[in-house]
Enzyme design. Structure first.
Site, PDB file in Angstrom:
ATOM      1  N   ASP A 128      15.295  58.787  49.653  1.00 46.32           N
ATOM      2  CA  ASP A 128      15.683  57.995  50.825  1.00 46.32           C
ATOM      3  C   ASP A 128      17.042  57.324  50.693  1.00 46.32           C
ATOM      4  OD1 ASP A 128      15.047  57.318  53.459  1.00 46.32           O
ATOM      5  OD2 ASP A 128      14.391  55.316  52.869  1.00 46.32           O
ATOM      6  N   ASP A 166      12.179  64.527  54.118  1.00 45.94           N
ATOM      7  CA  ASP A 166      13.605  64.153  54.063  1.00 45.94           C
ATOM      8  C   ASP A 166      14.376  64.687  52.868  1.00 45.94           C
ATOM      9  OD1 ASP A 166      13.625  62.867  56.459  1.00 45.94           O
ATOM     10  OD2 ASP A 166      13.714  60.855  55.646  1.00 45.94           O
ATOM     11  N   ASP A 317       7.614  51.216  59.549  1.00 42.64           N
ATOM     12  CA  ASP A 317       8.736  52.061  59.152  1.00 42.64           C
ATOM     13  C   ASP A 317       9.709  51.331  58.233  1.00 42.64           C
ATOM     14  OD1 ASP A 317       7.844  54.161  60.757  1.00 42.64           O
ATOM     15  OD2 ASP A 317       8.897  53.419  62.506  1.00 42.64           O
TER      16      ASP A 317
END
Length: 342
Positions: A128, A166, A317
């Protein structure tokens, strides 16, 4: 995840190993034998019909616990709303510390109920890009050891794995520094190959969403990351793109990688993406969203293997728009999703 990169949401870092006592307390066992489970249907948290939805419903999940808390407090209205979430199978995000025991717990519980576990692996090094869900394994060696323990935890039981949300996209968009790319491609390819050795495991590699870039930007990186050996790919993980848009995106991408099938995360896409506020943050706890199609393998489309709830509805989130840290349960947001659902 993504943050200013206009992607999806924060992810849950860890899951609790299934607590048998709590399971029995909340569910009284999973479902009727006619649905493939054991024991009686409690009428609250039960397994879905196996024919259209083979995935396991965790009767000790956060939503189920919230239902129990509201019920105990006499708040039947909110308990009923959260049941919309608690009744559905959702992804179990595997934590970094004891993956073999954790995965074994989930897959064994699913197997006893005559169902299949849905697992999400999210532990790639440099995860991330240092944003809300930063972390991951310390290095490639640690990741391979972690993955080996995941595979051991699955054993010969049935499981569907969503691989590293991701991880690929953050190389394509430049968020992950170039110096880490070669190792990450190698780790993703190795993960697919290792997991596919398990006799009853299916692997879907994350491939972004319909609001991010185009299939032209993704098909070559997917090939390099080993999509050829995977069962397919996943789109819209933790995002809000509509099912129609996600299907179109997935089909265009599939055509470029050997007509691979795909799954769609429909957990929060009932009202589509959010267009208000700052564009760089419209992925993070957007207001007014709704639950999407309930999980099923009966999609009516031969290229779409399943609609899944990969992101766990009701988990934050990230610490934006008043939310707690990424992955924490946020009952107010969960209630908003349920109320907005048609």
């Amino acid at each position: 995840m993504y943050g200013s990169y206009n992607g999806r949401s924060g992810m849950r870092r860890a899951s609790a190993v299934v607590a048998v006592g709590a399971v029995l307390l909340l569910a009284g066992c999973s479902s009727s034998s006619g649905s493939g489970g054991a024991g009686k249907d409690s009428g609250v948290i039960a397994q879905r019909p196996r024919g259209s939805d083979p995935y396991w419903v965790n009767p000790d999940g956060k939503a189920a616990r919230q239902v129990a808390a509201y019920t105990e407090g006499g708040d039947g209205e909110n308990a009923g709303l959260i049941e919309k979430i608690a009744r559905q199978p959702v992804g179990e995000w595997i934590g970094p510390d004891n993956p073999e025991a954790e995965v074994k717990g989930f897959t064994e519980a699913a197997g006893k109920a005559g169902r299949e576990a849905l697992l999400v692996l999210y532990n790639i090094p440099h995860r991330d890009c240092g944003q809300f869900s930063k972390g991951g394994a310390a290095d490639g060696h640690a990741y391979r050891a972690w993955l080996e323990n995941v595979a051991k935890g699955i054993g010969d039981r049935r499981a569907t794995v969503i691989l590293e949300p991701d991880a690929l996209l953050h190389m394509v968009d430049g968020c992950t520094p170039q110096e880490f790319h070669e190792e990450r491609y190698d780790l993703l390819k190795g993960a697919v190959e290792r997991l596919e050795q398990q006799p009853d495991t299916r692997v879907y590699m994350d491939a972004g969403n319909a609001g991010w870039r185009t299939p032209d930007a993704l098909f070559q990186p997917l090939r390099r990351a080993g999509i050829g050996a995977a069962d397919g790919f996943a789109v819209n993980v933790s995002n809000f793109q509509t099912t129609a848009a996600s299907t179109d995106f997935g089909k265009r991408l599939s055509a470029k990688i050997g007509d691979k099938p795909f799954v769609i995360d429909t957990s929060r896409n009932g009202n589509g993406p959010y267009s208000g506020g700052a564009p760089e943050e419209n992925w993070c706890n957007p207001p007014g969203r709704a639950l999407g199609e309930t999980p099923t393998t009966d999609t009516g489309d031969e290229l779409v293997d399943a609609y899944l709830w990969v992101k766990r509805p009701g988990e934050s989130d990230g610490d934006c728009k008043g939310g707690p840290k990424a992955g924490d349960w946020w009952p107010e947001y969960a209630l908003g999703l349920a109320r907005a659902t048609k």
